[in-house]
Design a protein around this motif. Structure first.
Motif, PDB file in Angstrom:
ATOM      1  N   GLU A 121       6.816  53.583  10.134  1.00 40.33           N
ATOM      2  CA  GLU A 121       7.205  52.619  11.168  1.00 40.33           C
ATOM      3  C   GLU A 121       8.598  52.934  11.702  1.00 40.33           C
ATOM      4  O   GLU A 121       8.850  52.822  12.904  1.00 40.33           O
ATOM      5  CB  GLU A 121       7.174  51.202  10.589  1.00 40.33           C
ATOM      6  CG  GLU A 121       7.645  50.106  11.535  1.00 40.33           C
ATOM      7  CD  GLU A 121       6.785  49.949  12.782  1.00 40.33           C
ATOM      8  OE1 GLU A 121       7.259  49.330  13.757  1.00 40.33           O
ATOM      9  OE2 GLU A 121       5.634  50.463  12.789  1.00 40.33           O
ATOM     10  N   VAL A 179       8.722  45.592   8.030  1.00 41.77           N
ATOM     11  CA  VAL A 179       9.290  45.786   9.365  1.00 41.77           C
ATOM     12  C   VAL A 179      10.811  45.808   9.300  1.00 41.77           C
ATOM     13  O   VAL A 179      11.471  46.640   9.939  1.00 41.77           O
ATOM     14  CB  VAL A 179       8.798  44.686  10.320  1.00 41.77           C
ATOM     15  CG1 VAL A 179       9.574  44.749  11.638  1.00 41.77           C
ATOM     16  CG2 VAL A 179       7.312  44.838  10.586  1.00 41.77           C
ATOM     17  N   GLU A 222      13.205  48.886  10.359  1.00 44.23           N
ATOM     18  CA  GLU A 222      14.261  48.750  11.372  1.00 44.23           C
ATOM     19  C   GLU A 222      15.608  49.192  10.813  1.00 44.23           C
ATOM     20  O   GLU A 222      16.413  49.816  11.516  1.00 44.23           O
ATOM     21  CB  GLU A 222      14.327  47.304  11.859  1.00 44.23           C
ATOM     22  CG  GLU A 222      13.131  46.894  12.722  1.00 44.23           C
ATOM     23  CD  GLU A 222      13.158  45.428  13.097  1.00 44.23           C
ATOM     24  OE1 GLU A 222      13.918  44.673  12.454  1.00 44.23           O
ATOM     25  OE2 GLU A 222      12.419  45.058  14.024  1.00 44.23           O
ATOM     26  N   SER A 279       6.634  52.135   5.570  1.00 44.37           N
ATOM     27  CA  SER A 279       7.927  51.734   6.145  1.00 44.37           C
ATOM     28  C   SER A 279       8.583  52.910   6.869  1.00 44.37           C
ATOM     29  O   SER A 279       9.147  52.745   7.965  1.00 44.37           O
ATOM     30  CB  SER A 279       8.861  51.219   5.052  1.00 44.37           C
ATOM     31  OG  SER A 279       8.387  50.003   4.514  1.00 44.37           O
TER      32      SER A 279
END
Length: 269
Positions: free
Chosen positions: A61, A18, A22, A58
């Motif tokens: 996301e 996560v 981000e 990743s």
């Protein structure tokens, strides 16, 4: 103890994923806002994975984060990819419209707010010392492109293009974005009104259209003359008068930003 560590590893791995997502989303967001992707598309996903040295989950996301923010649209399949959407009046108008619709804001309330704020843009146009070269020629060009047929929807679109141009040429970026979003949102309501009345054969006739066209030309003359006070007052008078035609038909309805028609208009640019 080893069992406890084994149980913690998946959670730690997920947290790391996560955080990586981000971080990548933040970098891509900054690049989108800088206008780096002039093609309108992000690079291929395999290229992005190589560039940032991250796993597919990743990256997926990271793209999901940007998609949630409305900055990209991800298409799957053989012709897939991530198209880029830089923020603008339409997307701001859509987000604002969704919030207003959720709050139960009526179309007449939206109209009242726009009638207060849009005339300020006419004033700013008239106050521009370079209006003779930067503002007036562009407004006259919009007027010259107005359709001369009897189709009501095309006339409404042309009329709304003029109002959008006044806002776009006001020279104040924050006001341009905020009022421009409201203009786009109102235009979605007015175009729905125009389509309905055209289908019913009740769209305003030639006299009303000629009056609107003359009003636009008069406003440009006031801007050209640098008469800021009168340009603002005349703009407000014209906006309120034309809004009444729409308000009389919608009869207290709530702002619409979520329908297919409204979304198509608001997110088209």
């Amino acid at each position: 103890m080893s069992e406890l560590l084994d149980a913690q590893r998946p959670a730690a791995s997920q947290i790391h994923q996560v955080r990586v997502a981000e971080s990548v989303a933040s970098e891509l967001r900054a690049r989108i806002l800088r206008g780096e992707f002039s093609s309108g598309m992000l690079p291929k996903q395999e290229d992005l994975r190589d560039e940032y040295g991250i796993s597919h989950p990743s990256l997926r996301e990271a793209l999901r984060i940007l998609e949630t923010e409305g900055l990209v649209t991800v298409r799957r399949g053989n012709v897939g990819g991530a198209s880029v959407h830089r923020p603008g009046e339409g997307r701001f108008g859509y987000s604002l419209g969704i919030a207003l619709q959720s709050a139960g804001t009526r179309i007449d309330e939206l109209a009242a707010s726009l009638a207060r704020l849009e005339p300020l843009c006419a004033r700013l146009c008239a106050e521009n010392p370079n209006r003779g070269t930067e503002v007036v020629p562009k407004l006259r060009k919009v007027l010259a492109q107005a359709p001369h047929d009897d189709e009501g929807v095309s006339f409404t679109r042309s009329s709304r293009d003029f109002h959008a141009a006044v806002v776009d040429l006001c020279g104040d970026s924050p006001i341009q974005l905020i009022v421009g979003g409201l203009v786009r949102l109102w235009t979605a309501q007015e175009e729905a009104w125009a389509e309905t009345l055209s289908l019913e054969g009740e769209y305003p006739g030639h006299e009303a259209r000629a009056h609107a066209t003359k009003a636009h030309a008069r406003l440009v003359d006031l801007i050209d003359a640098g008469n800021a006070d009168e340009a603002e007052a005349y703009s407000r008078k014209h906006i309120v008068a034309t809004q009444q035609l729409v308000i009389a038909k919608v009869d207290g309805r709530v702002v619409d930003a979520s329908s297919t028609r409204a979304r198509r208009h608001l997110l088209s640019a």
